[in-house]
Each structure stands twice: as structure tokens, then as C-alpha cells.
Design a protein around this motif. Sequence first.
Motif, PDB file in Angstrom:
ATOM      1  N   ASP A  40       9.937   9.782   6.328  1.00 38.34           N
ATOM      2  CA  ASP A  40       9.401   8.557   6.903  1.00 38.34           C
ATOM      3  C   ASP A  40       8.352   8.958   7.943  1.00 38.34           C
ATOM      4  O   ASP A  40       8.679   9.693   8.888  1.00 38.34           O
ATOM      5  CB  ASP A  40      10.577   7.791   7.553  1.00 38.34           C
ATOM      6  CG  ASP A  40      10.165   6.463   8.136  1.00 38.34           C
ATOM      7  OD1 ASP A  40       8.986   6.305   8.518  1.00 38.34           O
ATOM      8  OD2 ASP A  40      11.038   5.586   8.239  1.00 38.34           O
ATOM      9  N   THR A  66       1.309  -2.566   4.694  1.00 37.45           N
ATOM     10  CA  THR A  66       0.106  -3.244   4.183  1.00 37.45           C
ATOM     11  C   THR A  66       0.278  -4.754   3.951  1.00 37.45           C
ATOM     12  O   THR A  66      -0.602  -5.383   3.368  1.00 37.45           O
ATOM     13  CB  THR A  66      -0.359  -2.588   2.857  1.00 37.45           C
ATOM     14  OG1 THR A  66       0.740  -2.584   1.940  1.00 37.45           O
ATOM     15  CG2 THR A  66      -0.841  -1.179   3.063  1.00 37.45           C
ATOM     16  N   TYR A 129      -2.217  -6.782  11.581  1.00 37.06           N
ATOM     17  CA  TYR A 129      -2.408  -5.638  10.673  1.00 37.06           C
ATOM     18  C   TYR A 129      -3.670  -4.858  11.076  1.00 37.06           C
ATOM     19  O   TYR A 129      -3.636  -3.629  11.223  1.00 37.06           O
ATOM     20  CB  TYR A 129      -2.523  -6.141   9.230  1.00 37.06           C
ATOM     21  CG  TYR A 129      -3.060  -5.128   8.244  1.00 37.06           C
ATOM     22  CD1 TYR A 129      -2.253  -4.106   7.757  1.00 37.06           C
ATOM     23  CD2 TYR A 129      -4.381  -5.207   7.796  1.00 37.06           C
ATOM     24  CE1 TYR A 129      -2.765  -3.176   6.841  1.00 37.06           C
ATOM     25  CE2 TYR A 129      -4.885  -4.284   6.881  1.00 37.06           C
ATOM     26  CZ  TYR A 129      -4.067  -3.276   6.415  1.00 37.06           C
ATOM     27  OH  TYR A 129      -4.566  -2.360   5.513  1.00 37.06           O
ATOM     28  N   LYS A 133      -3.943  -0.984  12.441  1.00 35.57           N
ATOM     29  CA  LYS A 133      -4.733   0.051  11.763  1.00 35.57           C
ATOM     30  C   LYS A 133      -5.765   0.656  12.726  1.00 35.57           C
ATOM     31  O   LYS A 133      -6.039   1.853  12.686  1.00 35.57           O
ATOM     32  CB  LYS A 133      -5.441  -0.536  10.533  1.00 35.57           C
ATOM     33  CG  LYS A 133      -4.509  -0.971   9.401  1.00 35.57           C
ATOM     34  CD  LYS A 133      -3.764   0.170   8.746  1.00 35.57           C
ATOM     35  CE  LYS A 133      -4.656   1.089   7.958  1.00 35.57           C
ATOM     36  NZ  LYS A 133      -3.868   2.170   7.286  1.00 35.57           N
TER      37      LYS A 133
HETATM   38  N1  LIG Z   1      -4.622  -2.801  -0.265  1.00 40.93           N
HETATM   39  C1  LIG Z   1      -5.796  -3.078   0.279  1.00 40.93           C
HETATM   40  O1  LIG Z   1      -6.473  -4.064  -0.094  1.00 40.93           O
HETATM   41  C2  LIG Z   1      -6.366  -2.209   1.362  1.00 40.93           C
HETATM   42  C3  LIG Z   1      -7.617  -2.508   1.913  1.00 40.93           C
HETATM   43  C4  LIG Z   1      -8.146  -1.678   2.897  1.00 40.93           C
HETATM   44  C5  LIG Z   1      -7.434  -0.565   3.331  1.00 40.93           C
HETATM   45  N2  LIG Z   1      -6.209  -0.298   2.808  1.00 40.93           N
HETATM   46  C6  LIG Z   1      -5.489   0.890   3.285  1.00 40.93           C
HETATM   47  O2  LIG Z   1      -5.391   1.789   2.182  1.00 40.93           O
HETATM   48  C7  LIG Z   1      -4.201   2.582   2.314  1.00 40.93           C
HETATM   49  C8  LIG Z   1      -3.415   2.526   1.010  1.00 40.93           C
HETATM   50  O3  LIG Z   1      -3.081   1.168   0.759  1.00 40.93           O
HETATM   51  P1  LIG Z   1      -2.241   0.731  -0.521  1.00 40.93           P
HETATM   52  O4  LIG Z   1      -2.726  -0.610  -0.895  1.00 40.93           O
HETATM   53  O5  LIG Z   1      -2.206   1.842  -1.500  1.00 40.93           O
HETATM   54  O6  LIG Z   1      -0.794   0.551   0.153  1.00 40.93           O
HETATM   55  P2  LIG Z   1       0.622   0.423  -0.555  1.00 40.93           P
HETATM   56  O7  LIG Z   1       0.491   0.183  -2.013  1.00 40.93           O
HETATM   57  O8  LIG Z   1       1.396  -0.551   0.279  1.00 40.93           O
HETATM   58  O9  LIG Z   1       1.224   1.893  -0.381  1.00 40.93           O
HETATM   59  C9  LIG Z   1       1.685   2.365   0.841  1.00 40.93           C
HETATM   60  C10 LIG Z   1       2.799   3.343   0.556  1.00 40.93           C
HETATM   61  O10 LIG Z   1       3.294   3.835   1.818  1.00 40.93           O
HETATM   62  C11 LIG Z   1       4.723   3.780   1.751  1.00 40.93           C
HETATM   63  N3  LIG Z   1       5.247   3.679   3.110  1.00 40.93           N
HETATM   64  C12 LIG Z   1       5.388   2.556   3.865  1.00 40.93           C
HETATM   65  N4  LIG Z   1       5.950   2.860   5.042  1.00 40.93           N
HETATM   66  C13 LIG Z   1       6.156   4.199   5.038  1.00 40.93           C
HETATM   67  C14 LIG Z   1       6.728   5.095   5.972  1.00 40.93           C
HETATM   68  N5  LIG Z   1       7.187   4.669   7.156  1.00 40.93           N
HETATM   69  N6  LIG Z   1       6.799   6.411   5.656  1.00 40.93           N
HETATM   70  C15 LIG Z   1       6.358   6.850   4.451  1.00 40.93           C
HETATM   71  N7  LIG Z   1       5.817   6.051   3.512  1.00 40.93           N
HETATM   72  C16 LIG Z   1       5.714   4.729   3.815  1.00 40.93           C
HETATM   73  C17 LIG Z   1       5.010   2.551   0.932  1.00 40.93           C
HETATM   74  O11 LIG Z   1       6.347   2.572   0.478  1.00 40.93           O
HETATM   75  P3  LIG Z   1       7.057   1.140   0.209  1.00 40.93           P
HETATM   76  O12 LIG Z   1       6.246   0.462  -0.849  1.00 40.93           O
HETATM   77  O13 LIG Z   1       8.436   1.540  -0.237  1.00 40.93           O
HETATM   78  O14 LIG Z   1       7.035   0.397   1.509  1.00 40.93           O
HETATM   79  C18 LIG Z   1       3.992   2.702  -0.177  1.00 40.93           C
HETATM   80  O15 LIG Z   1       4.439   3.546  -1.216  1.00 40.93           O
HETATM   81  C19 LIG Z   1      -3.462   2.016   3.532  1.00 40.93           C
HETATM   82  O16 LIG Z   1      -3.789   2.792   4.650  1.00 40.93           O
HETATM   83  C20 LIG Z   1      -4.050   0.631   3.713  1.00 40.93           C
HETATM   84  O17 LIG Z   1      -3.967   0.194   5.044  1.00 40.93           O
HETATM   85  C21 LIG Z   1      -5.658  -1.082   1.818  1.00 40.93           C
END
Ligand SMILES: NC(=O)c1ccc[n+]([C@@H]2O[C@H](COP(=O)([O-])OP(=O)(O)OC[C@H]3O[C@@H](n4cnc5c(N)ncnc54)[C@H](OP(=O)(O)O)[C@@H]3O)[C@@H](O)[C@H]2O)c1
Length: 292
Positions: A40, A66, A129, A133
Motif C-alpha cells: 500500500d 481516482t 481530487y 494531486k
Molecule cells: N482516469 C483519468 O481520467 C485520469 C486523468 C488524469 C490523470 N489521471 C491520473 O493517472 C493515473 C492513473 O489513473 P488510472 O485512471 O489508471 O487510475 P485507476 O484505474 O484508478 O488505477 C489506480 C490503481 O492504483 C491502485 N491503488 C489505489 N490506492 C492504492 C494504494 N494506497 N496503494 C497501492 N495501490 C493503490 C488502485 O487499486 P484499486 O482499484 O483496488 O483501488 C488501482 O489499481 C493517476 O495518477 C490519476 O490520478 C487519471
Amino acid sequence: MGEGRVALVTGARGMLGTDLCPVLSEAGWRVIGADLGEFDITDAAAAREFVSGCRPSVIINCAAYTAVDKAETEYHTAFRVNHRGARNMAEAAAAVGAALVQISTDYVFDGSKEGAYTEDDPPNPVNAYGLSKWLGELAVRVTLEEHYIVRTSWLHGLHGKSFPRTMLTLAQPYPGKDVKPLRVVSDQVGAPTYTVHLARALAVIISKPCYGTYHAVNRGCCSWYEFACEVFRAAGLAPEIIPIPSSEYPTPAPRPRNSLLDTSKLARVYGHQLPPWQEGAAEFVGLWRESH
Ligand SMILES: NC(=O)c1ccc[n+]([C@@H]2O[C@H](COP(=O)([O-])OP(=O)(O)OC[C@H]3O[C@@H](n4cnc5c(N)ncnc54)[C@H](OP(=O)(O)O)[C@@H]3O)[C@@H](O)[C@H]2O)c1
């Protein structure tokens, strides 16, 4: 490019992480993927222990909280993961001499600028959020010199929840289902970004130690309404779709009106540009159709 060196990807089973791991392997990195099952990121000791066990040259922190709307009430969790977790990863990287890529977001900006945001524009997040970030970015900057902060926007990939997936699910006709007209916000603009395209950009970024902050999004821009229209066009669907102002679609977390990120620094420093957003949407729809 990675020449057999180790890249640790956190959040490896999330939407971006799932696509990033194979792209880095193809680029020559030995990739170790970790998610909540391994450790974690909010647990500093666990992060340090895991990182010192695999001794990466670079860590790409895709782990994040997220859920943008839920973060308005679950802000303790959002801040713990996105701020403290990012700091823990920077400290763990520092302990083994690794570089860190912290993935960040367009939501660090308030959206009031006319035109695209550059890396030098001052953040001013309008939701919890975005604030979590931004604090994560600051923690990384003060903890570790060898960092890249990569801001992206409107991510969509096959392995997670995303706007185009929701649109396709809502519009898919099946017997007995009543497809209602879709009302989609048309006064917020941004760059839809396909996770595979972002993953390739990340592979380019970590190939050289040009540390700093970068904006990495697919080329061009559109509103959510235009994004939905393009997704339906690519999918050969024609649901009734109505453009609406954000005021008619209230959400717990306010969104910036303008999410445009200027990517000229990435082009200047690395000579890399992501493809037009329509290409990302088409690839996403193609894979989505194969899996349905
Ligand atoms: N999605 C968007 O539209 C978007 C836009 C701009 C920037 N971003 C950024 O891009 C990055 C990737 O986003 P994504 O959409 O791929 O996110 P995501 O699908 O929510 O993936 C995040 C991963 O991190 C895991 N996680 C959460 N809390 C954790 C912890 N405490 N320790 C270890 N792992 C943990 C989650 O596990 P669980 O699923 O089990 O919680 C999930 O597998 C993030 O930094 C996000 O802020 C995303």
C-alpha cells in the motif's frame, strides 16, 4: 531503451498501469508491477521495503485515488493516497537512488485560462481530487530531485472505467432495452488521452534524465459532447445525443471548464508528440468491440 534495467510500476492493475507494463517491457525494461496486493503506497515502511527489495532505476507511480466525485467526501482517503502516497514513493525512490515519475492531472488547474495550460501556469484546483494531486506533485518536487511529473487528462483505456466506455454501454441496443437520448456536457473542453499512447510517451520520457514537469495528452481537443459523438461514429452507433451545459449536469466535484494542456515542452525536449485524440478513440473503440 531500458537496457534490462528495472522499472517498478505502482497501480499496475489500474487503467493506465495495465497498459504501461507491456509497453515498458517492449522498450527493454525489466518491469515489476505492483498494486494494493503487493504493498500500500500510504504505508511508508512497506513502500521502502518493497522498493529496496527490487531496486528499480525508475518508479512510475500510477497508483492513485481516482474517484473524483467521491473525493469530495472521502477526502481523507484521497489525500492519504494522492499526497502521502506520492511522498512515500518519492522517499522510497530516494533511498535506492531511483528516479520517480508521478502521474498527475489537468484537474490541478481551475480552467479559467483562455487557451492551453503550460507547465509554468499556477495550479489552483477547484475540487478535492485536484488538490490532493497537486499536493502530491509538491511532495515529490521537494523530496526527490530526480523526478518527472507528467500531467495528463481525460484518460481512457480498455482496463478501467472511462467516459467512452460509459457512453458505449449506455448506447448499446439490446432486446427490451430502451435507449434514452443521451445528454452530454458541451461546455467543458479537454484532450481525451488513450492510455496506450500515454504509456508510449512515458517510455520516451524515462529514456532520458530530463527531469521536470511535462504535459502529455493526445493532440487536439474537444468537448465531452464531441468526444461522445466521435466514439459513436467510430463504433457505428447513432444514438440520440443532446449537448447540454454543465449547469444541467451538476456533480459533487466541480470540473474545470478548460482542461487543455500545452504539450510543446514534451515536443521540444523529447521530440515526441502523442497522436490525435481521434486515433486514440478509434483504437479504444476497436478493442472494445472485440471484447463485446
Ligand atoms: N482516469 C483519468 O481520467 C485520469 C486523468 C488524469 C490523470 N489521471 C491520473 O493517472 C493515473 C492513473 O489513473 P488510472 O485512471 O489508471 O487510475 P485507476 O484505474 O484508478 O488505477 C489506480 C490503481 O492504483 C491502485 N491503488 C489505489 N490506492 C492504492 C494504494 N494506497 N496503494 C497501492 N495501490 C493503490 C488502485 O487499486 P484499486 O482499484 O483496488 O483501488 C488501482 O489499481 C493517476 O495518477 C490519476 O490520478 C487519471
